[in-house]
Scaffold this motif. Structure first.
Motif, PDB file in Angstrom:
ATOM      1  N   UNK A 209       0.827  -1.214   0.000  1.00  0.00           N
ATOM      2  CA  UNK A 209       0.000   0.000   0.000  1.00  0.00           C
ATOM      3  C   UNK A 209       0.855   1.255   0.000  1.00  0.00           C
ATOM      4  N   UNK A 210       0.364   2.281  -0.738  1.00  0.00           N
ATOM      5  CA  UNK A 210       1.060   3.570  -0.684  1.00  0.00           C
ATOM      6  C   UNK A 210       0.493   4.425   0.445  1.00  0.00           C
ATOM      7  N   UNK A 211      -0.518   3.932   1.160  1.00  0.00           N
ATOM      8  CA  UNK A 211      -1.024   4.706   2.295  1.00  0.00           C
ATOM      9  C   UNK A 211      -2.478   4.461   2.605  1.00  0.00           C
ATOM     10  N   UNK A 212      -3.346   4.951   1.718  1.00  0.00           N
ATOM     11  CA  UNK A 212      -4.769   4.932   2.057  1.00  0.00           C
ATOM     12  C   UNK A 212      -5.348   3.538   2.204  1.00  0.00           C
ATOM     13  N   UNK A 213      -4.990   2.616   1.320  1.00  0.00           N
ATOM     14  CA  UNK A 213      -5.548   1.270   1.468  1.00  0.00           C
ATOM     15  C   UNK A 213      -5.081   0.674   2.793  1.00  0.00           C
ATOM     16  N   UNK A 214      -3.852   0.970   3.169  1.00  0.00           N
ATOM     17  CA  UNK A 214      -3.326   0.436   4.422  1.00  0.00           C
ATOM     18  C   UNK A 214      -4.126   0.917   5.622  1.00  0.00           C
ATOM     19  N   UNK A 215      -4.435   2.209   5.652  1.00  0.00           N
ATOM     20  CA  UNK A 215      -5.222   2.743   6.778  1.00  0.00           C
ATOM     21  C   UNK A 215      -6.605   2.094   6.773  1.00  0.00           C
ATOM     22  N   UNK A 216      -7.169   1.951   5.579  1.00  0.00           N
ATOM     23  CA  UNK A 216      -8.505   1.360   5.482  1.00  0.00           C
ATOM     24  C   UNK A 216      -8.497  -0.104   5.913  1.00  0.00           C
ATOM     25  N   UNK A 217      -7.510  -0.855   5.443  1.00  0.00           N
ATOM     26  CA  UNK A 217      -7.442  -2.272   5.845  1.00  0.00           C
ATOM     27  C   UNK A 217      -7.215  -2.393   7.344  1.00  0.00           C
ATOM     28  N   UNK A 218      -6.367  -1.526   7.882  1.00  0.00           N
ATOM     29  CA  UNK A 218      -6.108  -1.578   9.336  1.00  0.00           C
ATOM     30  C   UNK A 218      -7.407  -1.314  10.103  1.00  0.00           C
TER      31      UNK A 218
ATOM     32  N   UNK B 161       7.645   6.821   0.110  1.00  0.00           N
ATOM     33  CA  UNK B 161       6.651   7.823  -0.306  1.00  0.00           C
ATOM     34  C   UNK B 161       5.403   7.816   0.572  1.00  0.00           C
ATOM     35  N   UNK B 162       5.252   6.804   1.415  1.00  0.00           N
ATOM     36  CA  UNK B 162       4.077   6.761   2.286  1.00  0.00           C
ATOM     37  C   UNK B 162       4.214   7.861   3.340  1.00  0.00           C
ATOM     38  N   UNK B 163       3.153   8.657   3.491  1.00  0.00           N
ATOM     39  CA  UNK B 163       3.220   9.791   4.427  1.00  0.00           C
ATOM     40  C   UNK B 163       3.408   9.278   5.862  1.00  0.00           C
ATOM     41  N   UNK B 164       4.265   9.948   6.659  1.00  0.00           N
ATOM     42  CA  UNK B 164       4.457   9.525   8.051  1.00  0.00           C
ATOM     43  C   UNK B 164       3.132   9.437   8.808  1.00  0.00           C
ATOM     44  N   UNK B 165       2.216  10.367   8.538  1.00  0.00           N
ATOM     45  CA  UNK B 165       0.922  10.330   9.241  1.00  0.00           C
ATOM     46  C   UNK B 165       0.158   9.057   8.894  1.00  0.00           C
ATOM     47  N   UNK B 166       0.330   8.574   7.661  1.00  0.00           N
ATOM     48  CA  UNK B 166      -0.361   7.336   7.258  1.00  0.00           C
ATOM     49  C   UNK B 166       0.233   6.152   8.022  1.00  0.00           C
ATOM     50  N   UNK B 167       1.548   6.111   8.122  1.00  0.00           N
ATOM     51  CA  UNK B 167       2.201   5.010   8.864  1.00  0.00           C
ATOM     52  C   UNK B 167       1.757   5.054  10.332  1.00  0.00           C
ATOM     53  N   UNK B 168       1.691   6.252  10.891  1.00  0.00           N
ATOM     54  CA  UNK B 168       1.260   6.375  12.294  1.00  0.00           C
ATOM     55  C   UNK B 168      -0.170   5.866  12.467  1.00  0.00           C
ATOM     56  N   UNK B 169      -1.031   6.196  11.512  1.00  0.00           N
ATOM     57  CA  UNK B 169      -2.428   5.751  11.625  1.00  0.00           C
ATOM     58  C   UNK B 169      -2.507   4.229  11.519  1.00  0.00           C
ATOM     59  N   UNK B 170      -1.777   3.641  10.572  1.00  0.00           N
ATOM     60  CA  UNK B 170      -1.797   2.171  10.410  1.00  0.00           C
ATOM     61  C   UNK B 170      -1.332   1.498  11.699  1.00  0.00           C
ATOM     62  N   UNK B 171      -0.263   2.025  12.276  1.00  0.00           N
ATOM     63  CA  UNK B 171       0.284   1.435  13.501  1.00  0.00           C
ATOM     64  C   UNK B 171      -0.699   1.610  14.655  1.00  0.00           C
ATOM     65  N   UNK B 172      -1.299   2.797  14.755  1.00  0.00           N
ATOM     66  CA  UNK B 172      -2.261   3.049  15.843  1.00  0.00           C
ATOM     67  C   UNK B 172      -3.442   2.095  15.763  1.00  0.00           C
ATOM     68  N   UNK B 173      -3.791   1.689  14.542  1.00  0.00           N
ATOM     69  CA  UNK B 173      -4.928   0.779  14.359  1.00  0.00           C
ATOM     70  C   UNK B 173      -4.511  -0.683  14.530  1.00  0.00           C
ATOM     71  N   UNK B 174      -3.245  -0.909  14.861  1.00  0.00           N
ATOM     72  CA  UNK B 174      -2.818  -2.264  15.233  1.00  0.00           C
ATOM     73  C   UNK B 174      -2.156  -3.065  14.137  1.00  0.00           C
ATOM     74  N   UNK B 175      -1.892  -2.460  12.976  1.00  0.00           N
ATOM     75  CA  UNK B 175      -1.243  -3.219  11.896  1.00  0.00           C
ATOM     76  C   UNK B 175       0.265  -3.271  12.120  1.00  0.00           C
ATOM     77  N   UNK B 176       0.879  -4.299  11.530  1.00  0.00           N
ATOM     78  CA  UNK B 176       2.322  -4.432  11.534  1.00  0.00           C
ATOM     79  C   UNK B 176       2.816  -3.756  10.246  1.00  0.00           C
TER      80      UNK B 176
END
Ligand code: PMP
Length: 321
Positions: free
Chosen positions: A68-77, A94-109
């Motif tokens: 994922x480049x970002x959005x799908x990852x947040x959605x899947x998480x 290229x994935x925005x730091x805020x996107x990585x933070x959101x994915x991690x906050x939602x419990x994804x690896x």
């Protein structure tokens, strides 16, 4: 409105008019950024998970994996948290730091690959990483948004239908191309229900989807360095490509003029609307799909220092607007 859980929320009927955007047409934006994970990808994510469930690919020890480049990852998480699945997301620089933070906050690896592929992007590297893990981890299920027909079906059944129900037979529909799930779904739906509607596919300069040369891209969302398996070019749609400076200038204009802090790909698609408008018939009504909002792009598209570093020719615009 009461929903069963976070994975059940879909806001498919949010449209806003951009009054006076072009003299030739009425222009409406379909805002997808109010969906639960902040983008159009919340619909794709549910569809990918449900296709795996329906195909019997999900057992008690299943772990989902996706590039994922970002959005799908947040959605899947979001969906995996709500439905109790474990999830690994493969991202790149290229994935925005805020996107990585959101994915991690939602419990994804979250895993990040750092090596560019032969096409100046990271997609092939992300996919190679997934193949290596699939070879040795039998519980891993790859959702594969680039090849999964569920990515087309969901936009045919929801996104395209929602636009057609609101506007009927509009003149033109502008759609950004990433995995091309949105584009293919809308092409199928409008081909059946409103064949006179012109579909305009919009991509970033440097993406390979329309067969053009590759080049370095810095903004996530649109474009790819590897042609998506689900993309079919039957010649039944127009194609426009926009470079990143054009995208950035448009996003900044939309924010100031309309009070809409839109994501990068919305700027790309609206640049295409502006360029295409002179060819439209009088009284045209057009819709452009806005896949997400600008919060994740504050450090890039909306940051004067980022612009000065990467696109110095735009610096004057960023300072004066
Ligand atoms: N814009 C943004 C911001 C996105 O995250 C995506 C999905 N990568 C797209 C546009 C393109 O959508 P699709 O994958 O359906 O082509």
């Amino acid at each position: 409105m009461i929903f069963r859980d976070a994975s059940d929320i879909v806001l498919d009927d949010v449209f806003v008019e951009l009054a006076g955007f072009v003299p030739e047409a009425e222009v409406y934006l379909k805002l997808e950024g109010f969906n639960p994970a902040g983008s159009i990808k919340s619909k794709t994510a549910v569809a990918l998970i449900e296709s795996a469930e329906l195909e019997g690919r999900v057992g008690p020890d299943t772990q989902f994996i996706e590039s994922t480049s970002g959005n799908l990852g947040i959605a899947l998480a979001t969906i995996c948290a709500a439905r109790g699945y474990s999830l690994t997301l493969v991202t790149d620089p290229n994935t925005a730091p805020a996107a990585v933070q959101a994915m991690t906050a939602l419990g994804a690896d979250v895993v990040r690959v750092d090596t560019r592929d032969a096409e100046h992007g990271y997609l092939q590297t992300r996919i190679d990483y997934i193949h290596n893990r699939l070879a040795v981890e039998p519980n891993l299920v790859w959702l594969n948004q680039y090849a999964n027909p569920a990515n087309i079906r969901v936009h045919r059944e929801l996104t395209a239908r929602a636009i057609h129900e609101e506007f009927g037979d509009l003149t033109a529909l502008f759609i950004g191309a990433g995995t091309t799930g949105t584009l293919m779904g809308c092409l199928q739906y409008f081909g059946e229900h409103s064949p006179a509607t012109q579909i305009v596919a919009v991509d970033a300069v440097g993406s390979v989807t329309f067969g053009l040369p590759t080049a370095r891209r810095r903004l996530p969302g649109l474009g790819t360095s590897r042609r998506p398996e689900i993309f079919v070019d039957d010649g039944g749609f127009e194609k426009v490509v926009v470079d990143e400076p054009g995208t950035i200038a448009m996003c900044r204009r939309i924010a100031r003029r309309y009070g809409l802090l839109v994501g990068a790909s919305t700027g790309t698609v609206l640049t295409a609307v502006e360029r295409f408008a002179p060819t439209l018939p009088r009284g045209a009504r057009v819709v452009a799909i806005s896949p997400d909002l600008g919060d994740k792009y504050l450090g890039t598209v909306y940051s004067p220092s980022w612009i000065a570093e990467h696109y110095p020719s735009l610096s004057a615009v960023a300072r004066s607007d």
